[in-house]
Design a protein around this motif. Structure first.
Motif, PDB file in Angstrom:
ATOM      1  N   PRO A 102       0.843  -1.200   0.000  1.00 38.31           N
ATOM      2  CA  PRO A 102       0.000   0.000   0.000  1.00 38.31           C
ATOM      3  C   PRO A 102       0.876   1.247   0.000  1.00 38.31           C
ATOM      4  CG  PRO A 102       0.063  -0.979   2.190  1.00 38.31           C
ATOM      5  CD  PRO A 102       0.770  -1.941   1.290  1.00 38.31           C
ATOM      6  N   PHE A 103       0.352   2.342  -0.534  1.00 37.88           N
ATOM      7  CA  PHE A 103       1.037   3.633  -0.465  1.00 37.88           C
ATOM      8  C   PHE A 103       1.149   4.065   0.994  1.00 37.88           C
ATOM      9  CE2 PHE A 103      -0.437   3.616  -4.800  1.00 37.88           C
ATOM     10  CZ  PHE A 103       0.519   4.338  -5.512  1.00 37.88           C
ATOM     11  N   GLN A 104       2.281   4.655   1.344  1.00 38.23           N
ATOM     12  CA  GLN A 104       2.464   5.223   2.678  1.00 38.23           C
ATOM     13  C   GLN A 104       2.366   6.748   2.578  1.00 38.23           C
ATOM     14  OE1 GLN A 104       2.643   3.148   5.232  1.00 38.23           O
ATOM     15  NE2 GLN A 104       2.679   1.364   3.845  1.00 38.23           N
ATOM     16  N   ALA A 105       2.380   7.406   3.738  1.00 43.60           N
ATOM     17  CA  ALA A 105       2.296   8.869   3.735  1.00 43.60           C
ATOM     18  C   ALA A 105       3.466   9.470   2.952  1.00 43.60           C
ATOM     19  CB  ALA A 105       2.285   9.384   5.172  1.00 43.60           C
ATOM     20  N   ALA A 106       4.618   8.816   3.016  1.00 37.71           N
ATOM     21  CA  ALA A 106       5.788   9.314   2.306  1.00 37.71           C
ATOM     22  C   ALA A 106       5.661   9.159   0.791  1.00 37.71           C
ATOM     23  CB  ALA A 106       7.045   8.576   2.785  1.00 37.71           C
ATOM     24  N   LEU A 145      -6.066   5.856   3.171  1.00 38.49           N
ATOM     25  CA  LEU A 145      -5.876   6.302   4.558  1.00 38.49           C
ATOM     26  C   LEU A 145      -4.482   6.875   4.771  1.00 38.49           C
ATOM     27  CD1 LEU A 145      -7.620   3.398   6.531  1.00 38.49           C
ATOM     28  CD2 LEU A 145      -8.477   5.712   6.166  1.00 38.49           C
ATOM     29  N   ARG A 146      -3.465   6.258   4.186  1.00 35.88           N
ATOM     30  CA  ARG A 146      -2.082   6.625   4.485  1.00 35.88           C
ATOM     31  C   ARG A 146      -1.577   7.757   3.572  1.00 35.88           C
ATOM     32  NH1 ARG A 146       0.596   1.656   7.014  1.00 35.88           N
ATOM     33  NH2 ARG A 146      -1.159   0.308   7.529  1.00 35.88           N
ATOM     34  N   ALA A 147      -1.589   7.513   2.248  1.00 39.28           N
ATOM     35  CA  ALA A 147      -1.048   8.514   1.321  1.00 39.28           C
ATOM     36  C   ALA A 147      -2.053   9.615   1.012  1.00 39.28           C
ATOM     37  CB  ALA A 147      -0.617   7.830   0.018  1.00 39.28           C
TER      38      ALA A 147
END
Length: 921
Positions: A102-106, A145-147
């Motif tokens: 999954p995509f992360q915030a970074a 949710l994250r990215a």
């Protein structure tokens, strides 16, 4: 003379080294001229010369043409070219696509296509304190949710997944945010879940993969704790897989909190999907070929769970790009949308040795939580459960697994759905995986409790775990082995203590036995003699009472009934039941169809299917009694239903009609449903029965046919008999399928042996006209025809076993055996149904007579216990009769008034303790 090549510039860059090695390859090939290379490679001499010039990286096609012209290794040079490309672009392998992860915030700078959904979530966060984000696996909930949300919110965020110990997860995340002791925070949270509101004040709590609360957490108290804590007041967003929506609905606090705050993540629109594909490449200075974009849109638009597969396929296409362009050829080489993950997993797996493949399988299976009524999910485990190894490193390097701190998990659940080999492993031992998961959890709990003996396996749980270990090839880790060894040792200690106590008890008992033996021996002899004398006396009194009851039946019927009951109660004399055969059993009318009942089948789970003269087949659920539902029409023949049959496993019922067709009905799922139909004969079907899994049909065309595959509606004609038998009206098979009895239209009952391939060998014709016939479980045969039914000995065909069963002046329309073969039920033209007990020798004994149909009884069926009878008649009605056990006594006693006195008892049973068969009124 050819011109010499320009010397390479000074330096040690990857590009210069690549060019130098190309020149060295040309030298090893004998230093052909570029004109000669051009002839071999079908590329211009200038293009080939420029490829080894060291100023820019040539295309892959030119590189491979150069290498092949110099007889080099194409695969080796393709890998060299891709490595040089990464260095040339300054990316060092960094793809703009995240693959299965999954995509992360970074990763927000390369997260595209979800702007609308992210904005909706940001607005909801400002309006509500609790939000649920639902969507199918693979739809991109975690990435949003994250990215999306976390990367764009102004609030500080605490992100976690519930895991197996939600309380511990929350405490650890809070400790990171607040820089406090995990132990102190855990104690405070455990004391009161509402403390989370104060401890997380000002934070946005994001709980991803909330379904782990149901798949990984085995402690109901912890589930309740987390739900109470989250719904007590902090700002919370939970991400939940859609198939766990029902699990959430079981908790009222969660239902109340989610009311008005639910967001459903669906498939991306065409525009959103186009952004997700093209924008990451654009920001990396690359482009997507138009043909590839069109193909991706065709493959992925409208599919909700396709995003991880799409991202992985793009990541693999990026590795295979042509310069700065992602091409359709690279996409297809990677395996496309459906097969990119499978191809990556397969390539990694097949590159391993035999021992490493076994290790890879064990690692992957440990990372899966087997679903119980839901899809299988991924499971995050600590590295202590999965040891670090070269195999683990290869799986992580291929981005099939992700490492996060001290934990490892599948990169995405799409791997479970898309890799057939992994699904096959799961399916091979699903129950064993559940046992293993419980063992792992128990071992972890034991370790966390300081190896408390009270946490060990005992009894059945230990037996199940040991049985699984004995037959499983799964390697246990050190903690699991220690846990099972300690459990076995503790169980053995208990057994040893029990054996010692038992041994001491046996010594004491032996002494007592010796002392009592002498006294008991004489007592037993005396008791046996007394018992024998009492039995002889009771038998004689009971037989005499039966005779007295017969004489009193017309003058004193109440006393006659009680004498019969008392005689049967005293000595179990079968003839005593004759006095009860006229009991007034009132059958419950189940259905009035308006058309004669012509055939009937009763399933093992009390489902009744009846065929009628007008061609309809009705379904009645007898489990609904009293007050059954209205009949359900299952199917309709063109013409009367002639025969019905049920498969040996009780899962399939077939009906045959005058229209020549057979209809197939599945009754295995509680509510029957028709699954197929086929034409068995050109004219009417006249008889039908199952022989094991083979359906046998007979028709008016005088053919006997055998069909395989009927139970799953894939019927296939495997044999046709044209000259063995005359035209048939009834067929039946023995339980083992080795014998068949066929009743001809002329009334002959022919017994045949059946070969393994379905061959028919006539053995004998029974010397009695018949219309129907059936076998019992021992192989005896009962036939019905005219005014008599006959029981035939299976060891001596043609010899009557119990004598004839009379129709008492009327025609017997059908005769069937009970499940245990001790009772025969006859249907009669006078509207009665009669049950006959079959003694070991002698004539059959009529035990029950049932009256209620307005016309002839055409068909009869017995429940396995023979205490419930279902009848169908020419009047179109179906009737249910309860005749068993205590109910029969009660019915008889209702009519036995006045009650037998003690004086009456002593007259007929002198010397026997007074035990009236009917209670006093």
């Amino acid at each position: 003379m050819p011109r010499r090549e320009r010397p390479l510039d000074a330096g040690e860059s990857e590009l210069l080294q690549f060019a130098a090695d190309l020149r060295r390859l040309r030298e090893l090939a004998g230093s052909p001229t570029y004109r000669e290379l051009s002839r071999r490679a079908h590329y211009s001499a200038a293009a080939l010369s420029e490829a080894a010039g060291g100023r820019k990286l040539p295309s892959l096609a030119v590189t491979l043409a150069y290498v092949q012209a110099c007889e080099g290794d194409s695969a080796e040079w393709e890998a060299r070219w891709r490595n040089a490309l990464q260095h040339d672009m300054g990316l060092d392998g960094q793809s703009p696509y995240v693959g299965l992860k999954p995509f992360q915030a970074a990763d927000a700078h390369r997260f595209f296509g979800r702007d609308r959904l992210t904005s909706e979530l940001l607005d909801l966060v400002t309006e509500r304190r609790f939000i649920g984000v639902f969507g199918a696996s693979g739809v991109g909930k975690s990435s949003v949710l994250r990215a999306g949300l976390i990367a764009r919110t102004d609030l500080p965020v605490m992100l976690f997944t519930p895991g197996a110990d939600p309380l511990d997860e929350v405490a650890m995340q809070l400790a990171t945010v607040r820089d406090e002791s995990v132990k102190a925070l855990r104690a405070e949270l455990e004391d009161d879940p509402a403390n989370l509101k104060r401890l997380a004040d000002g934070l946005l709590v994001v709980v991803d993969q909330f379904e782990e609360l149901f798949t990984l957490c085995r402690d109901n108290r912890q589930r309740e704790w987390l739900i109470t804590a989250l719904t007590s007041g902090p700002h919370v967003v939970i991400g939940v897989r859609a198939d766990f929506y029902g699990h959430c609905a079981r908790y009222p606090r969660l239902v109340d909190a989610l009311r008005g705050g639910q967001v459903m993540v669906g498939a991306m629109s065409a525009d959103e999907l186009r952004q997700a594909v093209t924008e990451p490449a654009h920001h990396a200075g690359a482009k997507v070929e138009a043909a590839l974009l069109a193909r991706l849109m065709s493959d992925a638009v409208g599919q909700a769970s396709v995003l991880p597969l799409l991202s992985h396929a793009l990541a693999e296409t990026w590795v295979r790009r042509d310069g700065m362009t992602l091409t359709l050829a690279g996409y297809e080489q990677a395996g496309g949308l459906e097969h990119a993950v499978t191809q990556t997993a397969h390539d990694v797996y097949t590159s391993l040795g035999t021992a490493q493949r076994k290790e890879a399988r064990e690692i992957l299976l440990r990372l899966i939580a087997v679903g119980d009524g839901t899809d299988d999910t991924k499971r995050k485990v600590r590295l202590g459960e999965v040891s670090a190894s070269e195999v683990l490193d290869k799986l992580v390097a291929a981005r099939l697994l992700t490492l996060d701190g001290d934990g490892v998990e599948l990169a995405h659940e799409a791997l479970i759905r898309s890799w057939p080999l992994l699904r096959e492993w799961i399916g091979q031992d699903r129950d064993g995986l559940r046992v293993h998961r419980r063992l792992t959890d128990a071992a972890d709990a034991w370790e966390s409790l300081g190896r408390d003996p009270g946490a060990l396996y005992r009894g059945v749980r230990l037996e199940v775990a040991l049985e699984w270990r004995a037959h499983s090839h799964t390697a246990l880790n050190e903690r699991e082995r220690a846990f099972l060894a300690a459990s076995e040792a503790a169980e053995e200690e208990v057994r040893t203590a029990v054996r010692k106590r038992t041994r001491r008890g046996r010594y004491l008992i032996a002494v007592l036995v010796v002392l009592l033996a002498v006294a008991l021996t004489s007592t037993v002899v005396a008791l046996n003699a007394q018992r024998s004398a009492n039995e002889e006396r009771n038998n004689a009194l009971a037989l005499k009472a039966v005779g007295e009851a017969a004489a009193l039946r017309t003058t004193n019927p109440a006393l006659a009934i009680q004498l019969s009951l008392a005689a049967y109660q005293l000595a179990g004399v079968p003839d005593a039941l004759r006095g009860l055969r006229y009991d007034a059993f009132t059958g419950q009318q189940l259905r009035q169809s308006g058309s004669e009942v012509t055939a009937m089948v009763l399933t093992p789970v009390q489902q009744l299917l009846s065929g009628h003269r007008d061609g309809t087949v009705l379904f009645t659920d007898l489990r609904d009694q009293p007050g059954p539902r209205e009949p359900v029409r299952m199917t309709k023949h063109e013409g009367a239903v002639v025969a019905m049959a049920i498969s040996a496993d009780g899962r399939t019922v077939v009906t045959a009609g005058e229209d020549g067709y057979v209809h197939i009905i599945d009754v295995s799922l509680g509510r029957p449903s028709e699954i197929g139909t086929f034409q068995a004969h050109a004219g009417p079907v006249t008889a039908m029965a199952f022989r094991r899994d083979t359906l046998v049909t007979a028709g008016q065309d005088s053919l006997v046919k055998m069909w395989d595959g009927v139970r799953n509606a894939s019927q296939k004609l495997v044999r046709t008999h044209a000259d063995v038998l005359p035209k048939l009206r009834h067929v039946a098979f023995s339980d083992d399928g080795n014998r068949m009895v066929a009743v001809t239209v002329g009334g002959d009952a022919i017994v045949l042996d059946v070969g393994g391939g379905g061959e028919l060998y006539p053995r004998a014709t029974l010397p009695q006209a018949a219309t129907t016939a059936s076998f019992n479980q021992h192989g005896d045969i009962v036939t019905a025809g005219g005014q008599v039914a006959t029981v035939w000995d299976q060891t001596r065909l043609g010899q009557r076993k119990n004598g004839d069963i009379p129709g008492e002046g009327g025609q017997i329309t059908a005769a069937i055996y009970s499940h245990d073969g001790k009772t025969v039920a006859t249907a009669n033209e006078d509207g009665t149904t009669r049950l006959w007990s079959l003694p070991a020798s002698g004539a059959p004994i009529e035990t029950v007579r049932l009256s209620g149909h307005a016309g002839a009884v055409t068909t009869v069926a017995l429940m396995p216990d023979s205490d419930t009878v279902v009848t169908g008649g020419a009047d179109g009605t179906l009737r249910l009769w309860e005749i068993g056990g205590r109910d029969r006594y009660d019915r008889a006693c209702e009519r036995a008034v006045p009650r037998m006195t003690e004086e009456d008892w002593n007259r007929y049973f002198p010397g026997v303790e007074f035990k009236p068969p009917c209670p006093s009124q």
